[in-house]
Design an enzyme around this catalytic site. Structure first.
Site, mmCIF file in Angstrom:
data_model
loop_
_atom_site.group_PDB
_atom_site.id
_atom_site.type_symbol
_atom_site.label_atom_id
_atom_site.label_comp_id
_atom_site.label_asym_id
_atom_site.label_seq_id
_atom_site.Cartn_x
_atom_site.Cartn_y
_atom_site.Cartn_z
ATOM 1 N NE ARG A 149 -3.454 2.735 0.421
ATOM 2 C CZ ARG A 149 -4.591 3.003 1.034
ATOM 3 N NH1 ARG A 149 -5.223 2.048 1.691
ATOM 4 N NH2 ARG A 149 -5.107 4.202 0.983
ATOM 5 N NE ARG A 205 -7.076 2.927 -2.406
ATOM 6 C CZ ARG A 205 -7.826 3.820 -1.807
ATOM 7 N NH1 ARG A 205 -8.461 3.507 -0.726
ATOM 8 N NH2 ARG A 205 -7.945 5.027 -2.263
ATOM 9 C CG ASP A 218 -8.719 1.297 1.596
ATOM 10 O OD1 ASP A 218 -8.007 1.787 2.499
ATOM 11 O OD2 ASP A 218 -9.882 1.665 1.386
ATOM 12 C CG ASP A 253 -11.566 2.076 4.705
ATOM 13 O OD1 ASP A 253 -10.446 2.554 4.968
ATOM 14 O OD2 ASP A 253 -12.177 2.316 3.648
#
Length: 173
Positions: free
Chosen positions: A94, A103, A106, A108
């Site tokens: 990343r 990317r 990711d 989250d």
């Protein structure tokens, strides 16, 4: 997968990748998360393919994303969980050069129990999750009664999006 530990806080994680071997990267990241001390993997969604969303909106010319969701139980504090997830992202290449850029990975934190938090490094629940079909569709697969604190039921939120997220047939896309 980690051995079962005493119940902690239930958290929802969202994954995205549009560079490299997207499916393998997401699956490897999920396996790494399940090995973190203080984390128990409760469920992992299928992979969903979506168009790239950039700061200026949908970018049909950018590589498509694979997305997924996971539900975990964790005894890690929210910021410690985020730090562990950021380390996993780094191990998978990343790079944070462009906000909402392409990317390799990711991850989250979408929700952390019913906690509402907003500081310089973490906002909970995730501030845009309620608008993103690529978060809502995989999450709904795992929990038909899911809700986002302050926003409502995930099924109703998903119904109000464009709902372009499509479950993939292959996990190696």
């Amino acid at each position: 997968m980690s051995t079962y530990e005493p119940a902690g806080t239930r958290a929802v994680l969202a994954f995205g990748s549009n560079l490299g071997n997207r499916g393998e990267t997401i699956n490897d990241a999920m396996a790494e998360i399940s090995m973190l001390p203080g984390v128990v993997m409760i469920g992992e969604s299928s992979l969903y393919e979506t168009v790239a969303v950039k700061l200026h909106g949908i970018d049909p010319d950018a590589p498509a994303y694979l997305n997924a969701a996971a539900i975990i139980e964790t005894t890690l504090a929210p910021h410690a969980l985020l730090a562990a997830l950021n380390e996993i992202e780094l191990r998978h290449g990343r790079v944070r050069e462009e906000r909402w850029g392409d990317r390799t990975l990711d991850i989250d934190v979408i929700t952390y129990g019913s906690l509402e938090l907003d500081d310089e490094t973490l906002t909970l629940p995730h501030p845009r999750a309620w608008q993103r079909d690529f978060v809502l569709a995989p999450w709904l697969e795992l929990d038909a009664d899911a809700t986002i604190p302050g926003r409502g039921r995930v099924d109703l939120l998903l119904a109000s999006t464009d709902d372009t997220a499509r479950r993939t047939r292959s996990e190696s896309m």
